[in-house]
Design an enzyme around this catalytic site. Structure first.
Site, PDB file in Angstrom:
ATOM      1  N   GLU A 152      40.062   9.858 -38.599  1.00  0.00           N
ATOM      2  CA  GLU A 152      39.471  11.151 -38.455  1.00  0.00           C
ATOM      3  C   GLU A 152      38.767  11.609 -40.020  1.00  0.00           C
ATOM      4  OE1 GLU A 152      38.910  12.693 -35.394  1.00  0.00           O
ATOM      5  OE2 GLU A 152      37.660  13.559 -37.169  1.00  0.00           O
ATOM      6  N   PHE A 153      37.539  11.754 -39.687  1.00  0.00           N
ATOM      7  CA  PHE A 153      36.642  12.465 -40.414  1.00  0.00           C
ATOM      8  C   PHE A 153      36.388  13.962 -40.293  1.00  0.00           C
ATOM      9  CE2 PHE A 153      36.152   7.972 -40.488  1.00  0.00           C
ATOM     10  CZ  PHE A 153      36.885   7.998 -42.085  1.00  0.00           C
ATOM     11  N   LEU A 154      36.996  14.601 -39.778  1.00  0.00           N
ATOM     12  CA  LEU A 154      36.410  16.194 -39.108  1.00  0.00           C
ATOM     13  C   LEU A 154      37.241  17.212 -40.319  1.00  0.00           C
ATOM     14  CD1 LEU A 154      39.243  17.967 -38.563  1.00  0.00           C
ATOM     15  CD2 LEU A 154      39.650  16.474 -36.295  1.00  0.00           C
ATOM     16  N   LYS A 205      38.999   5.662 -44.528  1.00  0.00           N
ATOM     17  CA  LYS A 205      39.668   7.084 -44.846  1.00  0.00           C
ATOM     18  C   LYS A 205      40.046   7.589 -46.040  1.00  0.00           C
ATOM     19  CE  LYS A 205      40.476  10.536 -43.628  1.00  0.00           C
ATOM     20  NZ  LYS A 205      39.929  12.139 -43.279  1.00  0.00           N
ATOM     21  N   ALA A 253      30.052  23.630 -57.652  1.00  0.00           N
ATOM     22  CA  ALA A 253      31.614  23.943 -58.639  1.00  0.00           C
ATOM     23  C   ALA A 253      31.811  25.413 -58.104  1.00  0.00           C
ATOM     24  CB  ALA A 253      30.778  24.262 -59.684  1.00  0.00           C
ATOM     25  N   CYS A 261      44.269  17.685 -47.300  1.00  0.00           N
ATOM     26  CA  CYS A 261      44.197  16.434 -47.211  1.00  0.00           C
ATOM     27  C   CYS A 261      44.043  15.955 -48.499  1.00  0.00           C
ATOM     28  CB  CYS A 261      43.333  15.924 -46.332  1.00  0.00           C
ATOM     29  SG  CYS A 261      44.093  15.811 -44.313  1.00  0.00           S
ATOM     30  N   LYS A 264      46.835  14.915 -51.068  1.00  0.00           N
ATOM     31  CA  LYS A 264      47.826  14.252 -50.853  1.00  0.00           C
ATOM     32  C   LYS A 264      47.265  12.930 -50.936  1.00  0.00           C
ATOM     33  CE  LYS A 264      47.776  14.329 -45.661  1.00  0.00           C
ATOM     34  NZ  LYS A 264      47.481  13.382 -45.497  1.00  0.00           N
ATOM     35  N   LYS A 321      39.788  26.943 -47.888  1.00  0.00           N
ATOM     36  CA  LYS A 321      38.264  27.304 -47.899  1.00  0.00           C
ATOM     37  C   LYS A 321      37.623  28.236 -46.111  1.00  0.00           C
ATOM     38  CE  LYS A 321      37.518  23.482 -44.329  1.00  0.00           C
ATOM     39  NZ  LYS A 321      37.376  22.432 -43.857  1.00  0.00           N
ATOM     40  N   ARG A 328      47.567  25.559 -46.705  1.00  0.00           N
ATOM     41  CA  ARG A 328      48.199  24.249 -47.491  1.00  0.00           C
ATOM     42  C   ARG A 328      47.446  23.859 -48.685  1.00  0.00           C
ATOM     43  NH1 ARG A 328      49.065  20.065 -42.742  1.00  0.00           N
ATOM     44  NH2 ARG A 328      47.055  21.112 -41.946  1.00  0.00           N
TER      45      ARG A 328
HETATM   46  N1  LIG Z   1      43.852  18.528 -40.813  1.00  0.00           N
HETATM   47  C1  LIG Z   1      42.556  18.192 -40.771  1.00  0.00           C
HETATM   48  O1  LIG Z   1      41.405  18.569 -41.322  1.00  0.00           O
HETATM   49  C2  LIG Z   1      42.787  16.449 -40.999  1.00  0.00           C
HETATM   50  C3  LIG Z   1      44.124  15.994 -41.013  1.00  0.00           C
HETATM   51  N2  LIG Z   1      43.646  14.648 -40.805  1.00  0.00           N
HETATM   52  C4  LIG Z   1      45.321  13.840 -41.145  1.00  0.00           C
HETATM   53  O2  LIG Z   1      45.925  13.732 -39.721  1.00  0.00           O
HETATM   54  C5  LIG Z   1      47.351  13.980 -39.468  1.00  0.00           C
HETATM   55  C6  LIG Z   1      47.315  14.762 -38.957  1.00  0.00           C
HETATM   56  O3  LIG Z   1      47.192  15.868 -39.523  1.00  0.00           O
HETATM   57  P1  LIG Z   1      47.043  17.793 -39.117  1.00  0.00           P
HETATM   58  O4  LIG Z   1      46.847  17.571 -37.875  1.00  0.00           O
HETATM   59  O5  LIG Z   1      46.394  18.561 -40.547  1.00  0.00           O
HETATM   60  O6  LIG Z   1      48.653  17.522 -39.095  1.00  0.00           O
HETATM   61  P2  LIG Z   1      49.641  18.722 -38.225  1.00  0.00           P
HETATM   62  O7  LIG Z   1      50.903  19.317 -39.453  1.00  0.00           O
HETATM   63  O8  LIG Z   1      48.582  19.987 -38.349  1.00  0.00           O
HETATM   64  O9  LIG Z   1      49.788  18.616 -36.775  1.00  0.00           O
HETATM   65  C7  LIG Z   1      51.010  17.575 -37.408  1.00  0.00           C
HETATM   66  C8  LIG Z   1      51.689  17.639 -35.273  1.00  0.00           C
HETATM   67  O10 LIG Z   1      52.623  16.257 -35.386  1.00  0.00           O
HETATM   68  C9  LIG Z   1      53.672  16.875 -34.694  1.00  0.00           C
HETATM   69  N3  LIG Z   1      54.819  16.713 -34.860  1.00  0.00           N
HETATM   70  C10 LIG Z   1      55.255  15.818 -35.053  1.00  0.00           C
HETATM   71  N4  LIG Z   1      56.619  15.242 -35.491  1.00  0.00           N
HETATM   72  C11 LIG Z   1      56.235  14.740 -34.089  1.00  0.00           C
HETATM   73  C12 LIG Z   1      56.912  13.303 -33.084  1.00  0.00           C
HETATM   74  N5  LIG Z   1      57.947  12.558 -33.253  1.00  0.00           N
HETATM   75  N6  LIG Z   1      55.795  13.551 -31.861  1.00  0.00           N
HETATM   76  C13 LIG Z   1      55.725  14.561 -31.333  1.00  0.00           C
HETATM   77  N7  LIG Z   1      54.610  15.767 -32.297  1.00  0.00           N
HETATM   78  C14 LIG Z   1      55.503  15.367 -33.443  1.00  0.00           C
HETATM   79  C15 LIG Z   1      53.959  18.237 -35.505  1.00  0.00           C
HETATM   80  O11 LIG Z   1      54.831  19.540 -34.536  1.00  0.00           O
HETATM   81  C16 LIG Z   1      52.911  19.083 -35.049  1.00  0.00           C
HETATM   82  O12 LIG Z   1      52.017  19.813 -34.662  1.00  0.00           O
HETATM   83  C17 LIG Z   1      47.287  13.526 -41.334  1.00  0.00           C
HETATM   84  O13 LIG Z   1      47.735  12.246 -41.624  1.00  0.00           O
HETATM   85  C18 LIG Z   1      46.249  14.355 -41.332  1.00  0.00           C
HETATM   86  O14 LIG Z   1      46.304  13.597 -43.036  1.00  0.00           O
HETATM   87  C19 LIG Z   1      42.836  13.967 -40.546  1.00  0.00           C
HETATM   88  C20 LIG Z   1      41.591  14.240 -41.197  1.00  0.00           C
HETATM   89  C21 LIG Z   1      41.303  16.097 -40.994  1.00  0.00           C
HETATM   90  O1  LIG Z   2      40.853  13.926 -44.428  1.00  0.00           O
HETATM   91  C1  LIG Z   2      40.818  14.953 -44.247  1.00  0.00           C
HETATM   92  O2  LIG Z   2      41.736  16.404 -43.366  1.00  0.00           O
HETATM   93  C2  LIG Z   2      39.640  15.735 -43.839  1.00  0.00           C
HETATM   94  O3  LIG Z   2      38.825  16.189 -45.339  1.00  0.00           O
HETATM   95  C3  LIG Z   2      38.155  17.587 -46.241  1.00  0.00           C
HETATM   96  O4  LIG Z   2      38.420  17.907 -45.192  1.00  0.00           O
HETATM   97  P1  LIG Z   2      38.840  19.486 -45.406  1.00  0.00           P
HETATM   98  O5  LIG Z   2      40.157  19.005 -46.096  1.00  0.00           O
HETATM   99  O6  LIG Z   2      38.746  20.439 -44.075  1.00  0.00           O
HETATM  100  O7  LIG Z   2      38.366  20.879 -46.596  1.00  0.00           O
HETATM  101  P2  LIG Z   2      36.465  19.960 -47.023  1.00  0.00           P
HETATM  102  O8  LIG Z   2      35.718  21.063 -46.697  1.00  0.00           O
HETATM  103  O9  LIG Z   2      36.207  19.108 -47.419  1.00  0.00           O
HETATM  104  O10 LIG Z   2      36.902  20.666 -48.228  1.00  0.00           O
HETATM  105  C4  LIG Z   2      38.360  20.488 -49.239  1.00  0.00           C
HETATM  106  C5  LIG Z   2      38.515  21.800 -50.242  1.00  0.00           C
HETATM  107  O11 LIG Z   2      37.367  20.677 -51.459  1.00  0.00           O
HETATM  108  C6  LIG Z   2      36.805  21.715 -51.853  1.00  0.00           C
HETATM  109  N1  LIG Z   2      34.913  21.823 -52.062  1.00  0.00           N
HETATM  110  C7  LIG Z   2      34.236  21.804 -50.863  1.00  0.00           C
HETATM  111  C8  LIG Z   2      32.888  20.930 -50.816  1.00  0.00           C
HETATM  112  C9  LIG Z   2      32.069  21.316 -52.262  1.00  0.00           C
HETATM  113  O12 LIG Z   2      31.235  21.344 -53.213  1.00  0.00           O
HETATM  114  N2  LIG Z   2      33.016  22.094 -53.371  1.00  0.00           N
HETATM  115  C10 LIG Z   2      34.053  22.056 -53.080  1.00  0.00           C
HETATM  116  O13 LIG Z   2      35.225  22.959 -53.976  1.00  0.00           O
HETATM  117  C11 LIG Z   2      37.274  23.234 -50.378  1.00  0.00           C
HETATM  118  O14 LIG Z   2      36.826  24.637 -51.065  1.00  0.00           O
HETATM  119  C12 LIG Z   2      38.284  23.264 -50.035  1.00  0.00           C
HETATM  120  O15 LIG Z   2      39.115  23.667 -50.883  1.00  0.00           O
HETATM  121  C13 LIG Z   2      36.885  15.987 -45.605  1.00  0.00           C
HETATM  122  O16 LIG Z   2      35.235  17.285 -45.646  1.00  0.00           O
HETATM  123  C14 LIG Z   2      37.367  15.495 -44.411  1.00  0.00           C
HETATM  124  O17 LIG Z   2      36.450  14.244 -44.295  1.00  0.00           O
HETATM  125  C15 LIG Z   2      38.223  15.002 -44.089  1.00  0.00           C
HETATM  126  O18 LIG Z   2      38.779  14.510 -42.592  1.00  0.00           O
END
Ligand SMILES: NC(=O)C1=CN([C@@H]2O[C@H](COP(=O)(O)OP(=O)(O)OC[C@H]3O[C@@H](n4cnc5c(N)ncnc54)[C@H](O)[C@@H]3O)[C@@H](O)[C@H]2O)C=CC1
Ligand SMILES: O=C(O)[C@H]1O[C@H](OP(=O)(O)OP(=O)(O)OC[C@H]2O[C@@H](n3ccc(=O)[nH]c3=O)[C@H](O)[C@@H]2O)[C@H](O)[C@@H](O)[C@@H]1O
Length: 437
Positions: A152-154, A205, A253, A261, A264, A321, A328
């Site tokens: 996922e890239f959102l 990713k 900057a 993300c 970690k 942000k 987190r």
């Molecule tokens: N937060 C983001 O913007 C992004 C996150 N990712 C990745 O996606 C993954 C998920 O991230 P988040 O959505 O931020 O995590 P999150 O911590 O917000 O949500 C995880 C959910 O999974 C549930 N869960 C845990 N164990 C479970 C089980 N055994 N069965 C069913 N549900 C269970 C939890 O209760 C929680 O609701 C991570 O690997 C992260 O690195 C990728 C791109 C963007």
């Molecule tokens: O793997 C993930 O979870 C996601 O991580 C980031 O998304 P996100 O963490 O939601 O936020 P960003 O908009 O990327 O910002 C991350 C951090 O970088 C900082 N940032 C971003 C851009 C910039 O030019 N400078 C800067 O300091 C932001 O303030 C923030 O603290 C990536 O942009 C997503 O593509 C990816 O899916």
């Protein structure tokens, strides 16, 4: 249209489930958190994400979107099961796969028909093979499991927009059948699809997040040099970004990157490289620079005041942000701790992240109901997040509310020419300080 299950309804899972239902698929979201599921069933998202609630309510009402804690019910008709649980950091920095392993086991125990399992969680290279193995070990029926890596890239705060407008969808699989079904499911989003093998998809990713983090640390280093040699980092970044090979994005900057993300995932990639005897030098530097950068405002304030003991600081911005309530790995965690250790008093404000911040910040941090209340009678202000509310705040109000406005802006929210119009002392990142008494 397909029957889909999404396991884990966090930032990624809930958005994925809602958007898949919005384009016509029938989606059941499964989570182990009963409270969350209860809320979601009644149309209340447990997270703040612009546009999410409306789409969620609409698709619950039209019967496309369901929530449950029950794996049997959730997986009953699923043709594709998405895994979207968290992959937090182990103490040594590697990815903790306990939730992934538990889900794989539960899929094995509950699935009774042929199914595709697509992992959206960010997982180290090789994890999807492990997921396959665990599912096979727990299967009760002789069924076919096809494995797909579908990272996922959102971005948080733009999650719905990104789902419909992403630059690419990556599908990693060795099975033509799975590639075909996944392509068909994603077709309505009209996002370019790239099909590759599982390990390459997993690596795409980590490499993408590490590269974006590198851009940020690079511009932050340039900013430090700009301050010393009298250049303006905003103009430098703009000029660099005009080169289409560099591009204008991720060159802001500031006080570094936070969130669930980049921090970690960059350390997890370093660990992954170490496991194959490779020292990832650039990425190690990126991480080190970021840690230092998070403290840059404290260093500037100490240089300005000598000691921070007894000083009153207003800390604006608690989410990592804007447009999210996610705290987190937000810089505010480390900055507030350091300020308190230095003997400063901290009052904090954020448009929506205060409740989440209260759970993790020191109990000595006080919270203001709005910007005005937070700034009242403080000695200096730290701007940590570029919320629109902060950017739009009339600069003359700082003088009205503070003893004398000394602003340390960690996100370069204000134009230097505008600041010069007011009696303000203003320090930002990679730009000249303005002292206008
Ligand atoms: N937060 C983001 O913007 C992004 C996150 N990712 C990745 O996606 C993954 C998920 O991230 P988040 O959505 O931020 O995590 P999150 O911590 O917000 O949500 C995880 C959910 O999974 C549930 N869960 C845990 N164990 C479970 C089980 N055994 N069965 C069913 N549900 C269970 C939890 O209760 C929680 O609701 C991570 O690997 C992260 O690195 C990728 C791109 C963007
Ligand atoms: O793997 C993930 O979870 C996601 O991580 C980031 O998304 P996100 O963490 O939601 O936020 P960003 O908009 O990327 O910002 C991350 C951090 O970088 C900082 N940032 C971003 C851009 C910039 O030019 N400078 C800067 O300091 C932001 O303030 C923030 O603290 C990536 O942009 C997503 O593509 C990816 O899916």
């Amino acid at each position: 249209m397909r029957n889909l299950a999404v396991i884990g309804t966090g930032y990624v899972g809930l958005v994925t489930g809602v958007c898949l239902s919005e384009v016509g698929h029938h989606v059941v979201c499964i989570d182990v958190d009963e409270e969350k599921v209860k809320k979601m069933k009644s149309g209340i998202p447990p997270i703040f994400e612009p546009g999410l609630e409306e789409l969620m309510i609409k698709n619950i009402k039209n019967g496309q979107l369901h929530f449950t804690t029950d794996y049997t019910e959730g997986l009953k008709n699923a043709e594709v099961i998405y895994i979207t649980v968290g992959t937090p950091q182990n103490i040594d920095g590697s990815a903790d796969l306990k939730y992934i392993k538990q889900v794989a086991k539960d899929i094995g125990l509950h699935v009774t028909h042929d199914v595709i399992v697509a992992t959206k969680s960010t997982v180290p290279v090789g994890t999807n093979e492990l997921v396959h193995k665990i599912i096979q070990e727990n299967l009760k029926e002789n069924v076919q499991i096809d494995i797909v890596s579908n990272p996922e890239f959102l971005r948080e705060g733009f999650a719905i927009y990104d789902t419909f407008n992403n630059d690419r969808t990556v599908i990693g699989t060795s099975q033509d059948h799975a590639a075909k079904i996944m392509t068909e499911i994603n077709q309505p989003f009209n996002v370019p699809i790239f099909i590759t093998d599982i390990r390459s998809a997993e690596m795409i990713k980590y490499a993408s997040n590490a590269f974006l983090a590198t851009k940020i640390s690079f511009i932050n280093e340039i900013a430090l040099i700009c301050e010393k040699i009298g250049a303006n980092v905003d103009d430098v970044a703009y000029g660099m970004g005009q080169d289409s090979r560099i591009g204008p994005k991720f060159l802001d900057a500031g006080i570094g990157y936070g969130g669930s993300c980049f921090p970690k995932d960059s350390i997890a990639l370093v660990k992954m490289a170490e496991n194959v005897n490779h020292s990832f030098k650039i990425l190690n530097s990126v991480i080190e620079i970021n840690k230092k950068q998070q403290m840059i405002l404290v260093e500037k304030a100490k240089e300005r005041f000598g000691s921070l003991k007894g000083k009153k600081c207003a800390m604006l911005g608690l989410s990592f942000k804007p447009n999210t309530d996610d705290v987190r790995e937000s810089a505010c965690i480390y900055i507030s701790k350091r300020l308190i250790d230095e003997g400063a008093e901290v009052s904090a404000y954020d448009p929506i992240a205060i409740e989440n911040a209260k759970k993790i910040l020191d109990s000595k941090v006080k919270y203001g109901a709005n910007m005005e209340e937070t700034l009242q009678d403080t000695d200096f202000v730290f701007i940590l997040t570029d919320w629109k509310e902060f950017i739009d705040f009339p600069l003359d109000k700082f003088s009205d509310l503070m003893k004398f406005p000394i602003i340390f802006d960690g996100r370069n929210c204000y134009n230097l020419e505008d600041v010069k119009q007011y009696p303000i002392e203003y320090h930002s990142i990679g730009r000249a300080s303005i002292i206008n008494k």
